[in-house]
Write an enzyme that holds these catalytic residues in place. Structure first.
Site, mmCIF file in Angstrom:
data_model
loop_
_atom_site.group_PDB
_atom_site.id
_atom_site.type_symbol
_atom_site.label_atom_id
_atom_site.label_comp_id
_atom_site.label_asym_id
_atom_site.label_seq_id
_atom_site.Cartn_x
_atom_site.Cartn_y
_atom_site.Cartn_z
ATOM 1 N N GLY A 69 0.813 -1.204 0.000
ATOM 2 C CA GLY A 69 0.000 0.000 0.000
ATOM 3 C C GLY A 69 0.846 1.254 0.000
ATOM 4 N N SER A 194 -4.353 -1.520 0.505
ATOM 5 C CA SER A 194 -3.357 -2.516 0.900
ATOM 6 C C SER A 194 -4.059 -3.788 1.339
ATOM 7 C CB SER A 194 -2.505 -1.965 2.049
ATOM 8 O OG SER A 194 -1.465 -2.846 2.381
ATOM 9 N N CYS A 320 5.267 7.110 23.945
ATOM 10 C CA CYS A 320 6.145 6.183 24.646
ATOM 11 C C CYS A 320 6.133 4.791 24.037
ATOM 12 C CB CYS A 320 5.748 6.102 26.116
ATOM 13 S SG CYS A 320 3.998 5.825 26.370
#
Length: 463
Positions: A69, A194, A320
């Site tokens: 994709g 995709s 994080c």
């Protein structure tokens, strides 16, 4: 183990597996050759193209298969910009596009082109009028995803497409997340997708270019796929991709109703059972299988690990959990809380019992992580002394979110109403999470000021 990350990659559909195995036996030869094995391979390739084109809503000769994709997006953007270079070198795209679009835009800008990033509202959707204002006389291409990959919000493709058509600008739609659920609304000129997003094998992308769109492939060409995707076709994977797309489309209507009910349950129960949570994305105009929420005072990476230990596979846009140490560009563009972000995207066939167990486990996991980080239990900490400080400075330099926000929450009650707390932080996520905390807590975000290190974020206590 419940797998709740279909937006990254859906499990291989049974039809894809069957088609792949059959094509490995029948479609291994070169489809460009005229002998028996080549003709057989060509028939398989043509049938796959026709099936994919029917699902996309285009002519078979408008669609080519690529190696992914991302490759389809890059080829589509580069080819459209090159083909319309005489018009100009301006590219417009929304602020929440997939990273493949952003990378292509950055490369275009580095090559001397100009780029306009269209903002989104807090639900993650563009305003068609604002998008229309971004179109210029020298705009060569506009890009807009059909639905967002992180929060599920569907974009007003038809409305933007009409404005693009009026301005004479082709619209490229990244339909990676939505194509398995149904056709893209009319108005697009180029479309990408995709296969592994709808349960096909990885390594297959689609690029459709409407007849009449000026398109000039960039880079070395080839004889295959109309010169738009050079290299030998991965025929078994292509056959499996097309077969699975047809299969999931046949199941989509009924499965969308069932999964939407499960996602609605997640949206409501998470808000009820988990304190200090923000459910993000449009509550109505969204993909049926995807929901995203952010938990205040929670480290997203730790939360993902704890859920994985309890056998739930989910994703996150928290800074994080990435190597960049910056929050998701989608959450940043929306202006919503990024810390403790969880994306739940249910693959077809997800059992309701697995969702119920997730909702039973989640509150305890969040509470455990918050306790570990020392997050305040009450919305506003009581003053420690009878004489509150006129103002306070919190030094959170070198500490990653959610720690700066936790430290802010701990001391906001120590200043009188009208006074300020200044948080010093050098974590990029603080720029998003401190204003989001203020909105959730009813405090005033005064703004960001320069500091010797990082930035100073000023918050005024309102109550």
């Amino acid at each position: 183990m419940p797998y709740f990350d279909a937006a990254s990659a859906a499990p291989l559909h049974p039809v894809a597996r069957q088609a792949l195995l059959a094509a490995l036996d029948e479609g291994w030869a070169d489809p460009a050759r005229l002998y028996r094995e080549g003709r057989r391979a060509r028939l398989l390739l043509d049938a796959a193209r026709e099936a994919a084109a029917e699902a996309v809503g285009c002519r078979p000769d408008e669609l080519v298969f690529t190696s992914s994709g991302t490759t389809a997006v890059h080829a589509g953007i580069a080819g459209a910009l090159s083909g319309r270079r005489r018009v100009g070198r301006h590219l417009a795209h929304s602020a929440v596009e997939h990273s493949s679009v952003l990378h292509a835009a950055a490369a275009h800008e580095a090559d001397g082109g100009s780029v306009t990033e269209v903002p989104v509202d807090r639900s993650g959707a563009v305003d068609p009028a604002v998008y229309g204002d971004a179109l210029r006389a020298d705009t060569a291409l506009a890009c807009l995803q059909s639905a967002n990959h992180e929060v599920g919000t569907e974009q007003p493709v038809a409305e933007v497409g009409a404005l693009c058509a009026e301005a004479g600008v082709p619209l490229l739609v990244d339909a990676a997340q939505s194509l398995g659920w149904g056709p893209v609304p009319a108005g697009w000129s180029l479309l990408t997708a995709s296969a592994h997003k709808w349960g096909g094998p990885a390594g297959v992308g689609l690029l459709a270019v409407r007849k009449g769109v000026r398109f000039a492939p960039r880079g070395p060409g080839g004889e295959r796929e109309s010169g738009r995707a050079p290299g030998f076709e991965n025929l078994p994977a292509i056959v499996a991709a097309a077969a699975s797309l047809r299969a999931v489309r046949a199941e989509a209507a009924a499965e969308a109703v069932r999964l939407r009910a499960l996602v609605d349950r997640v949206r409501s129960v998470v808000a009820e059972r988990v304190p200090d949570v923000e459910v993000v994305g449009d509550p109505e105009r969204r993909l049926p299988h995807l929901v995203t929420f952010s938990c205040l005072y929670v480290d997203g990476e730790t939360l993902l690990h704890e859920l994985d230990r309890r056998e739930f596979s989910v994703s996150s846009g928290s800074s994080c959990t990435s190597s960049t140490l910056t929050p998701s560009h989608v959450l940043r563009a929306m202006g919503v809380l990024s810390e403790g972000n969880i994306r739940v995207s249910l693959p077809p066939g997800t059992a309701g019992a697995d969702v119920d167990r997730f909702l039973e486990v989640l509150p305890g996991v969040v509470a455990e992580v918050r306790e570990r980080l020392g997050a305040p239990a009450a919305p506003l900490s009581p003053p420690r002394s009878p004489a509150p400080a006129a103002s306070l400075v919190v030094d959170a330099l070198g500490r990653r979110c959610p720690i700066p926000v936790i430290e802010l929450a701990k001391v906001i009650g120590e200043v009188p109403v009208g006074a300020t707390v200044t948080v010093l932080a050098d974590d990029e996520a603080a720029r998003l999470d401190i204003p989001a905390w203020c909105e959730m807590r009813g405090q005033e975000y005064v703004g960001e000021e320069p500091a010797d290190r990082g930035s100073a974020y000023v918050v005024r206590r309102l109550g």
